[in-house]
Structures are given as C-alpha cells and as structure tokens.
Design an enzyme around this catalytic site. Structure first.
Site, short mmCIF file in Angstrom:
data_model
loop_
_atom_site.label_atom_id
_atom_site.label_comp_id
_atom_site.label_asym_id
_atom_site.label_seq_id
_atom_site.Cartn_x
_atom_site.Cartn_y
_atom_site.Cartn_z
N SER A 301 0.82 -1.20 0.00
CA SER A 301 0.00 0.00 0.00
C SER A 301 0.86 1.27 0.00
O SER A 301 1.53 1.56 -0.98
CB SER A 301 -0.94 -0.05 1.21
OG SER A 301 -1.91 0.96 1.15
N ASP A 312 10.14 5.35 -10.40
CA ASP A 312 9.79 6.03 -11.65
C ASP A 312 10.54 7.35 -11.83
O ASP A 312 10.75 7.80 -12.96
CB ASP A 312 8.29 6.28 -11.71
CG ASP A 312 7.49 5.01 -12.00
OD1 ASP A 312 8.10 3.92 -12.00
OD2 ASP A 312 6.27 5.11 -12.21
N LYS A 326 -0.69 -3.92 -3.41
CA LYS A 326 -1.97 -3.30 -3.06
C LYS A 326 -1.99 -1.89 -3.63
O LYS A 326 -1.38 -0.98 -3.09
CB LYS A 326 -2.18 -3.25 -1.55
CG LYS A 326 -3.51 -2.62 -1.13
CD LYS A 326 -3.67 -2.63 0.39
CE LYS A 326 -5.02 -1.99 0.80
NZ LYS A 326 -5.01 -0.54 0.65
#
Length: 400
Positions: A301, A312, A326
């Site tokens: 999460s 990224d 998640k």
C-alpha cells in the site's frame, strides 16, 4: 364415568386439532418458501419475515442487536473486497486510535491478506507488551481470550485485543514456519506507536543514514522529519529507507515523506469510480543524496506508493524482494449512528502511469531472505540481515 369419557374424548380432539394445526403450519411454511423462491421481495420485508419466523419457531435463544451487527458486517463482506468492511463503534474507536499513533493495546500491526482466513501480525512495536511477551511478526492470530477469530474482520479483532490499560488479554497464535500454536498472556498498556527508527551506519566510503518506517500514521511524517534532520546534522552522505514488513497506512503521511525524497513532479495519481483523476505532487526541494529503498513481500500500500515514486523518478535503488501489490485506496465513511464503513474508492498509479495492484513492484536488486529471518526484520543483528548488507554495499558504491 361420563366425565372421564368426556375428558378422554377431549384429549383426543385436542391432539387431533394440534396435529391439524402443525400440518397447516408446515404446509404454510412450504407455501411461503415456494413463494419466496418464485417472487422477489423487498429486502426489508424479507428481514422482517425472517425475524418473524425466528420468533415463532426458533428454540435457540438469540440477540437481535448482535444479529443486526453481523448482518451489517456480512452485507459489506458480500462486496468480495478484503478492504471493504463495516466498523461497529468499538472497532471504529480502535481504528482511529491506531491511525492517530497512540492507543491502549499490545503494540502490534495486523493485516488481512487475500485468500488467507487468518489475521496476520505484520509487525510488533519495540518494547511494547506483545514484543516483550515473545509475539513475532508473521504469527497468525487464532483466538483472543479463547474466542476463535479465524475469518473475522481485521478491525473486529483489533477491538477484541484493545482494552483498559493494566488488563490482560490472551492471544493464541499459529507460528507457521515453526508449526506451533502458542498462547501469550499480555498485559495491555498505553502504546505510543514508534513508527520511525533511525541510526547512522559507517562504511569505508562514508556515513550512511538508516531510517526504518514501520507504518504510515498521522505521527509518521513528523517522526521522519526529525530522523532526517538528526542524520543530516551527523554528516549523512547517503540514505537507506527500510519499509520491509510495512503494511502501509495513510496516503497523506506517505505523500509528505515522499515529497522529501523526489524532485518536483507527480508522486502518484488516483482514479475514482467516476473516472476522475487526482494528482499528488512533490515540490522542488528534495534529498539530493544517494538513496536506497529496502522492500519485501510484505511492503504494501503506502510503502508501494513510496517505492513506485522512487523507481519512476529514478531517485534511488530498490533492494530486496517483490512488494505485496496493493494499489487501491480506501476511505472511511461515517454513518449516522456512530459506526462507519470503509470502502475502496480509488485505484492509484505510479508517476509513470502503472497500476501495481495484484503485481507489486520488483526491486532493482533482488536479495532472497529466509522466511524465519524476514519475519524478524527490525530485530535482526546487522550481520544476519543479508538485504540490509546488500543495501549498504549499494549505498557505499554510490558514494565513490
């Protein structure tokens, strides 16, 4: 004599009438069942009919209020989403206390995993009652005070575990990798959740700061900023952030922390049921030091929000094991009677547009660790922690 004959005839007539009534009732139930099968009825009407039949025929005592609470709980379970659930008043209070960062309890994080009927202890707080009693991350809760909790909702179990300070709760757990079932008598206490731990580690090329984040609660970003400032003051030249075994938490907390680590741009974006996109941004101030992020299969999460942003934006190297996967966001919605429901309301995406739900994030450098050691992360000696040792090597190399 006539009186006796009349009495006997009366008994016979009464028995015949009773038998006829039972036949009629049974026939009526059968007719009712057939009617319900062949026609739809309003849910409220159906509940009242069921309640009426219970009152008429059940020989088992029941409590209407308990039945209603179970009905609400079951209604939400019918969604088929492990993160959608009903909170009664006690479970709601326990949830708020946990996310605020202070509560009375035993000092554990617990989670529910898909296709696993057990509630799993994902983390134990240092020097808290559960850790001091010998409870370990990875233990699966079987019963609380002798009441079986397998298959129950997470917050229900939290409500059973919490209670007044100084009282004792008996926790029965299954320790899978040791194939043992264990009982722990634990004295509840007020717990200040220590979500962030830090220290300086020294390598041949310089000082590496180490910050372990065990959950993302309201107090976490403040604790993180304190740790970061102290490490800066001590001459930190690279940073390792450890979110292994971190089950996640509040989106606002992980956004605040990620903002310190990546340059100006998108941290993540979410899309709701109506297709509306919401972006979450970082500003132009960021760490600017070599960064290594430690993750494992129980990093979930909010931990994956951080991982996705670091990956990224290419601001760090991720070391460890594939994360949990998640990639959805829940909101807590209050009901008018002091209870609440938690609903999955958004899917989130990394800055590069990837949904990691069900897949997780792969590390740049994969380092295997045994289950027994992985469950003890946070209490391992540094030389036992092969993932940490690899992270130190990476950080050391980036300071060349």
């Amino acid at each position: 004599m006539e009186n006796r004959k009349d009495f006997i005839r009366g008994i016979g007539a009464g028995a015949l009438i009773t038998a006829l009534i039972m036949v009629v009732v049974a026939a009526g139930i059968n007719v009712y069942a057939r009617q319900v099968r062949w026609r739809g009825i309003d849910p409220n009407t159906k509940i009242m009919e069921m309640y009426g039949l219970l009152n008429m025929f059940s020989i088992v005592p029941f409590d209407k209020d308990i039945m209603l609470e179970n009905m609400y709980r079951g209604f939400m379970e019918g969604v088929g989403d492990p993160y959608t659930q009903y909170f009664d008043a006690a479970a709601l209070a326990a949830f708020h206390a946990r996310t605020e960062g202070t509560f009375v309890g035993i000092g554990v994080h617990i989670s529910v995993e898909e296709d696993d009927p057990f509630i799993t202890i994902t983390n134990t707080f240092r020097d808290a009652p559960a850790a001091n009693a010998g409870v370990l991350p990875g233990d699966k809760i079987v019963a609380v005070d002798g009441i079986e909790v397998i298959g129950r909702q997470r917050e229900d179990v939290v409500g059973m575990i919490t209670g007044p300070a100084g009282t004792t709760v008996t926790l029965t757990v299954l320790r899978p990798y040791e194939h043992e079932r264990l009982d722990f008598d634990i004295v509840r206490a007020r717990v200040e959740v220590p979500t962030v731990f830090h220290e300086m580690m020294y390598t041949e090329n310089g000082a590496v700061g180490y910050i372990r984040i065990e959950g993302f609660d309201r107090i976490t970003s403040g604790q993180f900023e304190t740790a970061l400032s102290e490490l800066y003051a001590d001459g930190m030249e690279a940073l390792i952030i450890d979110v292994r075994n971190n089950p996640g938490g509040l989106l606002c907390a992980v956004n605040d922390i990620t903002d310190h680590l990546i340059p100006e741009g998108i941290i993540l974006y979410t899309i709701n049921a109506a297709g509306h996109r919401e972006n979450f941004y970082s500003d132009d101030a960021y760490l600017g030091l070599p960064l290594v992020l430690l993750v494992n299969e129980r990093s979930a999460s909010a931990s994956e929000v951080l991982s996705g942003a670091v990956r990224d934006t290419q601001m760090g190297t991720i070391v460890g094991a594939q994360t949990f996967g998640k990639g959805v966001v829940q909101n807590l919605l209050d009901l008018s009677d002091g209870t609440a429901i938690k609903l999955t309301v958004q899917k989130y995406f990394t800055p590069g547009g990837e949904s990691i739900h069900g897949t997780g994030i792969a590390p740049h450098i994969e380092v295997e660790m045994s289950e027994a050691l992985s469950r003890r992360i946070g209490t391992l000696e540094p030389e036992e922690d092969v993932q940490l040792q690899r992270a130190l090597e990476v950080a050391n190399g980036k300071m060349d």
